[in-house]
Design a protein around this motif. Structure first.
Motif, PDB file in Angstrom:
ATOM      1  N   LEU A  36      10.171  10.336  31.877  1.00 43.39           N
ATOM      2  CA  LEU A  36      11.222  11.340  31.978  1.00 43.39           C
ATOM      3  C   LEU A  36      12.624  10.748  31.864  1.00 43.39           C
ATOM      4  CD1 LEU A  36       9.806  13.645  34.808  1.00 43.39           C
ATOM      5  CD2 LEU A  36      10.011  14.188  32.380  1.00 43.39           C
ATOM      6  N   VAL A  37      12.876   9.656  32.547  1.00 42.54           N
ATOM      7  CA  VAL A  37      14.207   9.047  32.523  1.00 42.54           C
ATOM      8  C   VAL A  37      14.520   8.483  31.138  1.00 42.54           C
ATOM      9  CG1 VAL A  37      15.696   7.277  33.528  1.00 42.54           C
ATOM     10  CG2 VAL A  37      14.115   8.549  34.997  1.00 42.54           C
ATOM     11  N   THR A  38      13.557   7.772  30.556  1.00 43.31           N
ATOM     12  CA  THR A  38      13.751   7.219  29.207  1.00 43.31           C
ATOM     13  C   THR A  38      13.942   8.328  28.192  1.00 43.31           C
ATOM     14  OG1 THR A  38      12.338   5.347  29.807  1.00 43.31           O
ATOM     15  CG2 THR A  38      12.784   5.674  27.466  1.00 43.31           C
ATOM     16  N   ASN A  39      13.159   9.390  28.324  1.00 40.28           N
ATOM     17  CA  ASN A  39      13.287  10.545  27.437  1.00 40.28           C
ATOM     18  C   ASN A  39      14.707  11.095  27.491  1.00 40.28           C
ATOM     19  OD1 ASN A  39      13.235  13.605  26.898  1.00 40.28           O
ATOM     20  ND2 ASN A  39      11.236  12.977  26.122  1.00 40.28           N
ATOM     21  N   GLY A  40      15.264  11.169  28.715  1.00 35.64           N
ATOM     22  CA  GLY A  40      16.624  11.673  28.865  1.00 35.64           C
ATOM     23  C   GLY A  40      17.642  10.825  28.132  1.00 35.64           C
ATOM     24  N   PHE A  41      17.501   9.507  28.219  1.00 31.75           N
ATOM     25  CA  PHE A  41      18.451   8.622  27.550  1.00 31.75           C
ATOM     26  C   PHE A  41      18.314   8.699  26.032  1.00 31.75           C
ATOM     27  CE2 PHE A  41      18.805   6.504  31.738  1.00 31.75           C
ATOM     28  CZ  PHE A  41      20.197   6.426  31.806  1.00 31.75           C
ATOM     29  N   VAL A  42      17.087   8.764  25.532  1.00 28.73           N
ATOM     30  CA  VAL A  42      16.889   8.871  24.078  1.00 28.73           C
ATOM     31  C   VAL A  42      17.403  10.222  23.575  1.00 28.73           C
ATOM     32  CG1 VAL A  42      15.174   8.942  22.222  1.00 28.73           C
ATOM     33  CG2 VAL A  42      14.948   7.264  24.073  1.00 28.73           C
ATOM     34  N   THR A  43      17.157  11.282  24.331  1.00 23.28           N
ATOM     35  CA  THR A  43      17.628  12.608  23.955  1.00 23.28           C
ATOM     36  C   THR A  43      19.151  12.657  23.881  1.00 23.28           C
ATOM     37  OG1 THR A  43      15.685  13.653  24.972  1.00 23.28           O
ATOM     38  CG2 THR A  43      17.613  15.042  24.639  1.00 23.28           C
ATOM     39  N   ALA A  44      19.822  11.828  24.674  1.00 26.94           N
ATOM     40  CA  ALA A  44      21.291  11.822  24.694  1.00 26.94           C
ATOM     41  C   ALA A  44      21.887  11.251  23.407  1.00 26.94           C
ATOM     42  CB  ALA A  44      21.797  11.022  25.894  1.00 26.94           C
ATOM     43  N   ILE A  45      21.127  10.472  22.643  1.00 25.81           N
ATOM     44  CA  ILE A  45      21.676   9.797  21.451  1.00 25.81           C
ATOM     45  C   ILE A  45      22.160  10.796  20.398  1.00 25.81           C
ATOM     46  CG2 ILE A  45      21.115   8.274  19.511  1.00 25.81           C
ATOM     47  CD1 ILE A  45      19.236   6.744  21.438  1.00 25.81           C
ATOM     48  N   PRO A  46      21.365  11.807  20.005  1.00 27.25           N
ATOM     49  CA  PRO A  46      21.887  12.776  19.030  1.00 27.25           C
ATOM     50  C   PRO A  46      23.117  13.521  19.537  1.00 27.25           C
ATOM     51  CG  PRO A  46      19.493  12.926  19.164  1.00 27.25           C
ATOM     52  CD  PRO A  46      19.934  12.038  20.287  1.00 27.25           C
ATOM     53  N   TYR A  47      23.175  13.791  20.844  1.00 24.95           N
ATOM     54  CA  TYR A  47      24.348  14.466  21.406  1.00 24.95           C
ATOM     55  C   TYR A  47      25.588  13.590  21.275  1.00 24.95           C
ATOM     56  CZ  TYR A  47      21.575  18.209  23.567  1.00 24.95           C
ATOM     57  OH  TYR A  47      20.771  19.295  23.789  1.00 24.95           O
ATOM     58  N   LEU A  48      25.451  12.296  21.543  1.00 19.55           N
ATOM     59  CA  LEU A  48      26.588  11.376  21.432  1.00 19.55           C
ATOM     60  C   LEU A  48      27.108  11.331  19.997  1.00 19.55           C
ATOM     61  CD1 LEU A  48      28.456   9.204  22.595  1.00 19.55           C
ATOM     62  CD2 LEU A  48      26.639   7.524  22.170  1.00 19.55           C
ATOM     63  N   ALA A  49      26.197  11.203  19.050  1.00 19.78           N
ATOM     64  CA  ALA A  49      26.602  11.165  17.637  1.00 19.78           C
ATOM     65  C   ALA A  49      27.290  12.460  17.234  1.00 19.78           C
ATOM     66  CB  ALA A  49      25.376  10.914  16.757  1.00 19.78           C
ATOM     67  N   ALA A  50      26.752  13.588  17.689  1.00 15.08           N
ATOM     68  CA  ALA A  50      27.322  14.888  17.335  1.00 15.08           C
ATOM     69  C   ALA A  50      28.708  15.075  17.929  1.00 15.08           C
ATOM     70  CB  ALA A  50      26.390  16.003  17.798  1.00 15.08           C
ATOM     71  N   GLY A  51      28.923  14.579  19.142  1.00 11.30           N
ATOM     72  CA  GLY A  51      30.231  14.712  19.774  1.00 11.30           C
ATOM     73  C   GLY A  51      31.322  14.028  18.979  1.00 11.30           C
ATOM     74  N   ILE A  52      31.037  12.831  18.498  1.00  9.33           N
ATOM     75  CA  ILE A  52      32.021  12.091  17.693  1.00  9.33           C
ATOM     76  C   ILE A  52      32.238  12.791  16.350  1.00  9.33           C
ATOM     77  CG2 ILE A  52      32.480   9.907  16.515  1.00  9.33           C
ATOM     78  CD1 ILE A  52      30.765   8.557  18.736  1.00  9.33           C
ATOM     79  N   GLY A  53      31.134  13.185  15.718  1.00 10.46           N
ATOM     80  CA  GLY A  53      31.221  13.807  14.400  1.00 10.46           C
ATOM     81  C   GLY A  53      31.967  15.122  14.390  1.00 10.46           C
ATOM     82  N   MET A  54      31.747  15.973  15.398  1.00  8.52           N
ATOM     83  CA  MET A  54      32.362  17.296  15.369  1.00  8.52           C
ATOM     84  C   MET A  54      33.875  17.220  15.566  1.00  8.52           C
ATOM     85  SD  MET A  54      30.945  18.868  18.965  1.00  8.52           S
ATOM     86  CE  MET A  54      31.337  20.547  18.482  1.00  8.52           C
ATOM     87  N   ILE A  55      34.352  16.262  16.352  1.00 13.70           N
ATOM     88  CA  ILE A  55      35.796  16.110  16.533  1.00 13.70           C
ATOM     89  C   ILE A  55      36.445  15.630  15.225  1.00 13.70           C
ATOM     90  CG2 ILE A  55      37.592  14.810  17.728  1.00 13.70           C
ATOM     91  CD1 ILE A  55      36.310  16.916  19.484  1.00 13.70           C
ATOM     92  N   LEU A  56      35.839  14.641  14.583  1.00 13.40           N
ATOM     93  CA  LEU A  56      36.398  14.094  13.345  1.00 13.40           C
ATOM     94  C   LEU A  56      36.373  15.134  12.223  1.00 13.40           C
ATOM     95  CD1 LEU A  56      34.840  10.498  13.361  1.00 13.40           C
ATOM     96  CD2 LEU A  56      37.175  11.174  13.988  1.00 13.40           C
TER      97      LEU A  56
END
Length: 450
Positions: free
Chosen positions: A291-311
């Protein structure tokens, strides 16, 4: 005495300086709070995806039943979206956003008491009812404060709460479900709903202290700053009316442009809803079961999207171009989904594809709302934004449910990802059928020298 041309230039320069100063104040006063509210909102909306990893077994839910329950949120959203935006116009954003935030926080906490499939459906429906009007309400609210050449960036800042909610919420939800499992007789998913719902209730009370309905009510703006901002917004509304923007809701509803916008947004919501509600399960299917590892891996697409949407939002504002920015976002989202669906035997490649997909999907939101508020003005903006959002959010009802059916039938969501990619491609192609949107920059509205 100064010549008239020099006086006009001096006045224009002074007003431009005042406008820039006022916009900086407005941005720092209201955007951090709106951002926080949407972080809490999105977390309370999609934490059901993390709860699924535990509670479907506890309640005996099938994948199709989970998809229906996750999506029925948007049916409640659909029913109450327009009334909520009309109430915002009548009572103001301050009271409306406070009411929305308190109610959804309370209902999110109540999710801890789910004991049956029916109860799951009922609470998810009313969570949608409670949250109805938040996104279109904020989009409308931003038009009261920001000129058109700032809105894509401001909506992108607001929508950046989605990836931040994922970056924070995915590991947090995994941790809470793991660390508090069976504490005081409660399951981990029950603790998660309770702990993640309480901050939203508190934020509702904070909204009453922080928000003001219009620049005219903002004591932290000087009289001159209020004057230049209100004058700029008035000029833009006049120019939009002259350019053919829809001011009457009845006229807008008879317009093919209005329904094209609705179809475009329907396709985007199809991508986002299916993706966000099923992402933890997609990651689990890749082999990440902790569960914890899943949470960290799931966060990766969100991080990429956050940077991309601002730019991407900044690029759209600076260039003044909307259609191609939005269409390319849809095509990027589709390419990422198709890529991730074809490399399910490789976690790094699949997560890379999912990250690319979410950059395209989330970046589209800010550009879409900036495009739609350029076409819709006055009465059409008040109810029209809500109508578009409510109809399009029916895709949020359909998309997770279809993915659940696909998952039960094939034991994989691969075909479901292909369907979502197809919807994004359609949305991108339809966008290119829209008329060009001319964004009015500040330089275009400052007085000319005589």
């Amino acid at each position: 005495m100064n010549p008239p041309s020099l006086s006009a230039n001096a006045d224009a320069s002074s007003d431009a300086w005042l406008e820039a100063a006022a916009l900086r104040k407005i941005t720092w006063r209201i955007m951090p709070f709106l951002f926080l509210v949407y972080v809490l909102s999105y977390l309370d909306r999609v934490n059901i995806g993390y709860a699924k990893l535990q509670f479907t077994g506890d309640l005996g839910l099938s994948n199709a039943a989970y998809g229906l329950g996750a999506g029925i949120f948007f049916f409640g959203y659909f029913v109450f979206e327009v009334p909520s935006n009309l109430l915002l116009k009548k009572f103001g954003a301050r009271a409306t956003i406070a009411r929305i935030t308190m109610l959804w926080g309370l209902l999110s906490c109540l999710m801890m008491f789910v004991r049956s499939e029916t109860m799951f459906y009922v609470l998810r429906f009313f969570l949608g009812v409670a949250e109805a009007g938040l996104v279109p309400g904020v989009v409308l609210y931003l038009t009261f404060w920001f000129p058109s050449d700032r809105r894509a960036r401001m909506v992108a800042v607001f929508m950046a709460a989605i990836p931040v909610a994922g970056i924070i919420g995915a590991p947090l939800s995994g941790f809470l479900m793991s660390a508090l499992h069976e504490a005081h007789g409660l399951r981990g998913w029950q603790w998660m709903f309770l702990i993640e719902g309480i901050p939203s209730i508190l934020a509702g009370f904070w909204a009453l202290a922080v928000l003001r309905n219009t620049p005219a009510e903002a004591a932290w703006l000087t009289d001159d700053e209020k004057r230049v901002i209100l004058a700029r917004l008035s000029r833009e509304n006049t120019a939009a009316a002259a350019a053919g923007a829809e001011h009457s809701l009845k006229v807008a509803l008879r317009s093919s442009r209005f329904w094209l916008l609705t179809l475009i947004y329907f396709c985007l919501v199809t991508g986002n809803a299916g993706f966000s509600f099923w992402l933890p399960q997609i990651v689990k299917d890749l082999g990440v079961t902790n569960l914890v590892t899943n949470g960290f891996v799931t966060a990766i697409p969100y991080l990429a999207a956050g940077i991309g949407m601002i730019l991407i939002g900044r690029s759209s504002d600076i260039t003044g171009e909307r259609r191609w920015h939005y269409a390319v976002c849809c095509f990027i989202g589709a390419a990422g989904l198709l890529g991730s669906a074809s490399v399910t035997n490789s976690i790094p490649l699949a997560v890379t594809g999912l990250s690319i997909a979410y950059i395209g999907i989330l970046a589209g939101f800010g550009i879409f709302w900036s495009m739609s508020t350029t076409f819709l003005q006055g009465t059409a903006a008040v109810a029209g934004i809500a109508v578009i959002n409510s109809i399009a959010n029916l895709a949020g009802y359909v998309s997770p449910y279809v993915l659940g059916i696909v998952k039960d039938a094939t034991h994989s969501v691969t075909f479901g990802l292909v369907l979502i990619a197809g919807a994004l491609i359609v949305g991108g192609l339809v966008t290119l059928m829209m008329p060009r949107v001319k964004v009015q920059h500040a330089a275009a509205v400052t007085p000319r020298s005589a």
